[in-house]
Design an enzyme around this catalytic site. Structure first.
Site, short mmCIF file in Angstrom:
data_model
loop_
_atom_site.label_atom_id
_atom_site.label_comp_id
_atom_site.label_asym_id
_atom_site.label_seq_id
_atom_site.Cartn_x
_atom_site.Cartn_y
_atom_site.Cartn_z
N LYS A 38 0.60 -1.63 -0.05
CA LYS A 38 -0.09 -0.13 -0.08
C LYS A 38 0.84 1.39 -0.15
O LYS A 38 2.02 1.44 -0.03
CB LYS A 38 -0.39 -0.10 1.18
C1 LIG Z 1 -9.86 -3.03 -1.58
C2 LIG Z 1 -8.77 -3.15 -0.44
N1 LIG Z 1 -9.96 -3.84 0.91
C3 LIG Z 1 -9.23 -4.18 1.97
C4 LIG Z 1 -8.09 -4.35 2.08
C5 LIG Z 1 -7.95 -5.10 3.30
O1 LIG Z 1 -6.82 -4.68 3.71
P1 LIG Z 1 -5.67 -5.37 4.38
O2 LIG Z 1 -4.98 -6.63 3.58
O3 LIG Z 1 -4.32 -4.54 5.30
O4 LIG Z 1 -6.36 -6.24 5.44
C6 LIG Z 1 -7.39 -5.23 0.43
C7 LIG Z 1 -5.82 -4.89 0.89
O5 LIG Z 1 -5.68 -5.64 0.01
C8 LIG Z 1 -7.72 -3.99 -0.13
O6 LIG Z 1 -7.40 -4.06 -1.71
#
Ligand SMILES: Cc1ncc(COP(=O)(O)O)c(C=O)c1O
Length: 438
Positions: free
Chosen positions: A198
């Site tokens: 990210k």
């Molecule tokens: C669009 C979207 N929503 C939610 C998430 C969830 O985040 P995390 O991987 O930190 O749990 C991601 C992460 O890849 C994402 O790209």
């Protein structure tokens, strides 16, 4: 031997692109400071760095309050819980997103209602929302992706007139702005991920932002095992969990956030240059830029590969060839969640899918979202943000590689190659072959 690297030619680029994530002594000093302090965890909550970072992060996006927490998936769960989603409620989600947008809805024993995305933005198509609303609709959960925002004007208009909550999934939108307002600050909650890939990262991590004190307090309690929030004006008591972030992560995030504006500018400049270069190239198409997106968050550059123009040669072949030219890229970055093997939903695990029905809802077959399916399986090309963190020459290499593959596409007809096989693999299968940490 052909001209393309995949058929034995010389690749456009052998040099790696700028590495991600970026760090300096600033992160090293911050980590050492936390180490020496012996104050490592998330408790007392919110702890020193977590609290400072969350306040800065919320302010940078124009929201009143922020909570740093364990990851982006949990951020969505916290937001759903804080707004009071109950078993059996419905939550509108885009089909084209990461499974982590949708899993938390099921975890509340609520029902995700998949809608298609807008072909111009790949974000939730707001024109489809009104038809999907029922008396059970409790929230709309748009995802801002592909350098775009879902149409927040329309989503907020629909939601506000019906007392429906809006939770913005901003996992791709750190630092982005819609009509001058930061990502996540227009809805009731904005949810962010700080996972390794990210734009702001601590390896793992997440945040929610809101300007509503009552929601903030509920979210705080949920993240901190149900304990009273710091302000506790509304005195909500709920069952919570431990979703706290560590001080190590929060200290890194403070440094990463400082670096974001400069990196974002470089990426925007290079991506703008790239797009100008490529625009008009036969067989490629581009998402639209909406002037209400007043600041683009450039997590990935996304464009469309039009297979018919290339004589039916599959996108996986195009991508395999592009990668062999030295450009990291992806196609099956997302699938329509309902079709993904990472979404093996069993109604026995989620009773609300059966309530008041003769047969349980089959989320895997219930919807058909043609734009999402086309994006996922045929046309979308995703280029990671870090390759746009370099110089103009680096960006020229990316464009040159795309042009080269397009110009020599016929070398790919009936070609079998491991790079093409890899580009046909779903995210579920990839851990078998992928060495990249994100
Ligand atoms: C669009 C979207 N929503 C939610 C998430 C969830 O985040 P995390 O991987 O930190 O749990 C991601 C992460 O890849 C994402 O790209």
């Amino acid at each position: 031997m052909g001209k393309l690297a995949i058929t034995g030619g010389k690749p456009v680029r052998r040099k790696p692109f700028p590495a991600w994530p970026v760090y300096s002594n600033q992160e090293a000093r911050a980590l050492t400071q936390v180490l020496r302090s012996r104050n490592w965890g998330g408790y007392p909550f919110p702890n020193t760095h977590a609290s400072a970072f969350a306040a800065k992060f919320a302010k940078a996006h124009g929201a009143g309050y922020g909570i740093a927490l364990a990851n982006g998936t949990v951020a969505i769960e916290v937001a759903l819980r804080a707004i009071g989603v109950k078993p059996g409620d419905e939550v509108i989600v885009p089909a084209y997103t990461w499974e982590g947008t949708v899993g938390p809805v099921l975890l509340q024993n609520a029902v995700p209602v998949f809608l298609d995305v807008d072909p111009d933005t790949y974000c939730l198509d707001a024109r489809l929302i009104e038809r999907a609303i029922t008396p059970k609709t409790r929230a709309i959960l748009p995802v801002h992706l592909a350098m775009n925002f879902a149409d927040l004007d329309e989503i907020l208009r629909i939601a506000r007139s019906r007392n429906i909550a809006v939770i913005e999934d901003c996992a791709h939108a750190h630092g982005g702005q819609w009509r001058g307002k930061g990502a996540g600050a227009s809805g009731d909650f904005g949810c962010f991920s700080f996972q390794s890939s990210k734009l702001v990262t601590s390896g793992e991590g997440g945040a929610v932002i809101t300007s509503n004190l009552e929601l903030y307090e509920r979210a705080q309690s949920y993240v901190n095992c149900g304990r009273a929030s710091v302000t506790d004006e509304f005195r909500h008591r709920l069952i919570g969990f431990n979703y706290r972030i560590t001080e190590f992560q929060a200290a890194i995030l403070e440094a990463q956030l400082e670096r974001l504006p400069k990196q974002a500018k470089t990426r925007r400049t290079n991506m703008g240059y790239f797009e100008k270069h490529l625009r008009g190239a036969p067989g490629l198409a581009f998402l639209k830029r909406d002037e209400r997106t007043t600041r683009i968050a450039a997590y990935q550059y996304v464009f469309k590969y039009l297979r018919d123009h290339f004589g039916g040669i599959h996108r996986a072949a195009f991508l395999g060839a592009l990668e062999m030219e030295g450009v990291p890229c992806d196609g099956l970055f997302y699938e329509p969640v309902y079709r993904s093997t990472l979404f093996p939903v069993d109604p026995a695990d989620f009773p609300a899918l059966s309530w008041n029905r003769t047969a349980p809802l089959n989320l895997k077959t219930l919807c058909h979202c043609p734009v999402s399916e086309r994006a996922a399986y045929e046309e979308a090309v995703w280029l990671p943000h870090h390759i746009f963190l370099g110089s103009r020459n680096d960006t020229d290499d990316i464009a040159d590689a795309v042009f080269k593959v397009c110009a020599n596409i016929n070398e790919l007809r009936n070609l079998k190659h491991p790079a093409i096989d890899r580009k046909s693999m779903s995210r579920a299968e990839r851990p078998r072959v992928e060495k990249r940490q994100w």
